[in-house]
Design an enzyme around this catalytic site. Sequence first.
Site, mmCIF file in Angstrom:
data_model
loop_
_atom_site.group_PDB
_atom_site.id
_atom_site.type_symbol
_atom_site.label_atom_id
_atom_site.label_comp_id
_atom_site.label_asym_id
_atom_site.label_seq_id
_atom_site.Cartn_x
_atom_site.Cartn_y
_atom_site.Cartn_z
ATOM 1 N N SER A 8 46.764 49.742 33.334
ATOM 2 C CA SER A 8 45.667 48.824 33.127
ATOM 3 C C SER A 8 45.196 49.069 31.741
ATOM 4 O O SER A 8 45.415 50.438 31.259
ATOM 5 C CB SER A 8 44.486 49.302 34.163
ATOM 6 O OG SER A 8 43.154 49.186 33.666
ATOM 7 N N TYR A 58 39.295 56.368 37.596
ATOM 8 C CA TYR A 58 40.368 55.199 37.731
ATOM 9 C C TYR A 58 41.292 55.133 36.052
ATOM 10 O O TYR A 58 42.274 55.212 36.246
ATOM 11 C CB TYR A 58 39.858 53.885 37.664
ATOM 12 C CG TYR A 58 40.661 52.700 37.908
ATOM 13 C CD1 TYR A 58 41.725 52.386 38.639
ATOM 14 C CD2 TYR A 58 40.833 51.742 36.716
ATOM 15 C CE1 TYR A 58 42.555 51.422 38.662
ATOM 16 C CE2 TYR A 58 41.514 50.712 36.716
ATOM 17 C CZ TYR A 58 42.668 50.549 37.544
ATOM 18 O OH TYR A 58 43.374 49.339 37.514
ATOM 19 N N GLY A 72 52.511 48.589 47.745
ATOM 20 C CA GLY A 72 51.263 47.759 47.576
ATOM 21 C C GLY A 72 51.556 46.190 47.799
ATOM 22 O O GLY A 72 50.643 45.579 46.873
ATOM 23 N N LYS A 108 44.943 56.161 35.072
ATOM 24 C CA LYS A 108 45.816 55.304 34.482
ATOM 25 C C LYS A 108 46.606 55.948 33.215
ATOM 26 O O LYS A 108 47.788 55.480 32.762
ATOM 27 C CB LYS A 108 45.199 53.804 34.233
ATOM 28 C CG LYS A 108 44.901 53.047 35.632
ATOM 29 C CD LYS A 108 46.202 52.808 36.426
ATOM 30 C CE LYS A 108 46.006 52.045 37.548
ATOM 31 N NZ LYS A 108 47.056 51.419 38.253
ATOM 32 N N ASN A 136 52.901 49.692 41.935
ATOM 33 C CA ASN A 136 51.854 48.695 41.762
ATOM 34 C C ASN A 136 50.477 49.227 42.609
ATOM 35 O O ASN A 136 49.501 49.003 42.209
ATOM 36 C CB ASN A 136 52.281 47.213 42.449
ATOM 37 C CG ASN A 136 51.184 46.314 42.523
ATOM 38 O OD1 ASN A 136 50.512 45.999 41.875
ATOM 39 N ND2 ASN A 136 50.783 46.310 43.977
ATOM 40 N N ARG A 186 49.393 42.436 48.826
ATOM 41 C CA ARG A 186 48.126 41.385 48.696
ATOM 42 C C ARG A 186 48.077 41.638 47.151
ATOM 43 O O ARG A 186 48.898 42.550 46.308
ATOM 44 C CB ARG A 186 46.959 41.652 49.210
ATOM 45 C CG ARG A 186 46.231 43.020 49.197
ATOM 46 C CD ARG A 186 44.981 43.421 49.925
ATOM 47 N NE ARG A 186 44.431 44.785 49.861
ATOM 48 C CZ ARG A 186 43.639 45.529 49.171
ATOM 49 N NH1 ARG A 186 43.006 44.656 48.361
ATOM 50 N NH2 ARG A 186 43.440 46.561 49.353
HETATM 51 P P1 NAP Z 1 44.391 45.205 45.218
HETATM 52 O O1 NAP Z 1 44.225 43.712 45.356
HETATM 53 O O2 NAP Z 1 43.110 46.147 45.685
HETATM 54 O O3 NAP Z 1 45.590 45.836 45.748
HETATM 55 C C1 NAP Z 1 45.913 46.973 46.003
HETATM 56 C C2 NAP Z 1 47.225 47.274 46.789
HETATM 57 O O4 NAP Z 1 47.562 48.817 46.573
HETATM 58 C C3 NAP Z 1 46.975 47.006 48.384
HETATM 59 O O5 NAP Z 1 48.161 46.483 48.698
HETATM 60 C C4 NAP Z 1 46.713 48.319 48.823
HETATM 61 O O6 NAP Z 1 47.104 48.558 50.338
HETATM 62 C C5 NAP Z 1 47.686 49.205 47.956
HETATM 63 N N1 NAP Z 1 47.514 50.544 48.174
HETATM 64 C C6 NAP Z 1 46.520 51.414 47.963
HETATM 65 N N2 NAP Z 1 46.615 52.595 48.467
HETATM 66 C C7 NAP Z 1 48.052 52.568 48.797
HETATM 67 C C8 NAP Z 1 48.917 53.620 49.264
HETATM 68 N N3 NAP Z 1 48.238 54.956 49.458
HETATM 69 N N4 NAP Z 1 50.204 53.331 49.673
HETATM 70 C C9 NAP Z 1 50.642 52.020 49.448
HETATM 71 N N5 NAP Z 1 49.772 51.054 49.075
HETATM 72 C C10 NAP Z 1 48.569 51.145 48.662
HETATM 73 O O7 NAP Z 1 44.449 45.539 43.807
HETATM 74 P P2 NAP Z 1 45.249 44.531 42.704
HETATM 75 O O8 NAP Z 1 44.152 44.000 41.806
HETATM 76 O O9 NAP Z 1 46.410 43.589 43.150
HETATM 77 O O10 NAP Z 1 46.004 45.706 41.688
HETATM 78 C C11 NAP Z 1 47.470 45.891 41.595
HETATM 79 C C12 NAP Z 1 47.819 46.745 40.240
HETATM 80 O O11 NAP Z 1 47.116 46.297 39.208
HETATM 81 C C13 NAP Z 1 47.005 48.180 40.462
HETATM 82 O O12 NAP Z 1 48.051 49.077 39.853
HETATM 83 C C14 NAP Z 1 45.758 47.996 39.614
HETATM 84 O O13 NAP Z 1 45.430 49.198 39.215
HETATM 85 C C15 NAP Z 1 46.261 47.270 38.587
HETATM 86 N N6 NAP Z 1 45.099 46.707 37.810
HETATM 87 C C16 NAP Z 1 44.766 45.384 38.187
HETATM 88 C C17 NAP Z 1 43.673 44.697 37.869
HETATM 89 C C18 NAP Z 1 42.840 43.547 38.316
HETATM 90 O O14 NAP Z 1 42.198 43.047 37.386
HETATM 91 N N7 NAP Z 1 43.051 43.382 39.377
HETATM 92 C C19 NAP Z 1 43.619 45.021 36.369
HETATM 93 C C20 NAP Z 1 44.492 46.067 35.465
HETATM 94 C C21 NAP Z 1 45.328 46.806 36.450
HETATM 95 P P3 NAP Z 1 45.879 48.141 51.356
HETATM 96 O O15 NAP Z 1 46.041 46.532 51.550
HETATM 97 O O16 NAP Z 1 46.585 48.751 52.563
HETATM 98 O O17 NAP Z 1 44.482 48.780 51.026
#
Ligand code: NAP
Length: 232
Positions: A140, A155, A11, A159, A86, A14
């Site tokens: 998370s 979710y 992932g 996690k 990720n 982005r």
């Molecule tokens: P995001 O912007 O929604 O990005 C998610 C990424 O995962 C995207 O690149 C998406 O690809 C990819 N993805 C989803 N399903 C996939 C698959 N089957 N194979 C490969 N790639 C896949 O999320 P983020 O906020 O950057 O989150 C990144 C990590 O941090 C995640 O593990 C999330 O749970 C964790 N996290 C985030 C937050 C927060 O506040 N943002 C808080 C706690 C934890 P596409 O572009 O193709 O959809």
Amino acid sequence: MTEQRTALVTGGNRGIGLEVCRQLAERGLRVILTARDRAKADAAAKTLDTGDVVPARLDATDPVSVRTLAADLARRGVHVDVLVNNAAVLVGEASGVLETTIEELRTTFETNLFGVVLVSQAFVPGMVERRYGRVVNVSSQAGQLASMGTYAPAYSMSKAALNAFTRQLAAATERRNVLVNSANPGWVRTAMGGPSAPRSVEQGAETLVWLATLPARGPTGGFFSERKPIDW
Ligand code: NAP
């Protein structure tokens, strides 16, 4: 001169994943920036004007995609030393635990747990063999059992299960210089975190990048936030 390490980020197109790619490339690692859509991986890699970044297709939930990339890298003699699991999805956020559908749970676990297991099974054996590996499972606070409430049941449960995988994998790779940890990036401004989140992607990526580049005898089997251990 020390050997250049290679990191694979799922992932990576982005959000936090892309920023992890940028920071690892800045630190001199070769980065395999993966995305489930090859065109998105190419476009994201182009936005990083720094370092050695190689785009590749990887759908973490698809065993064929995982096998294909692993075979392709092996053919090119590329060893993955660092794996940042990720990629994740946030599904059924608004459903309470009594309303969450099995479909929402399946979809969530497919990416957030099974995908991580699949990708790890493809790349961690090589780390064990070569006696060097760093695995970061992006978790998370939502997955923290100690503070778990009603937020996003599918979710959060995925996690918590991911954290259990961290413990299993860390125990299975003990004393082989393979360090496996879970990281909480905090609440970060991304598509998943939304615009009101207090943290930037740079801040969200920091602990992940630290865990991805730990020195020998660094921690393994832990859960970290802001570089500090936190309760499971
Ligand atoms: P995001 O912007 O929604 O990005 C998610 C990424 O995962 C995207 O690149 C998406 O690809 C990819 N993805 C989803 N399903 C996939 C698959 N089957 N194979 C490969 N790639 C896949 O999320 P983020 O906020 O950057 O989150 C990144 C990590 O941090 C995640 O593990 C999330 O749970 C964790 N996290 C985030 C937050 C927060 O506040 N943002 C808080 C706690 C934890 P596409 O572009 O193709 O959809």
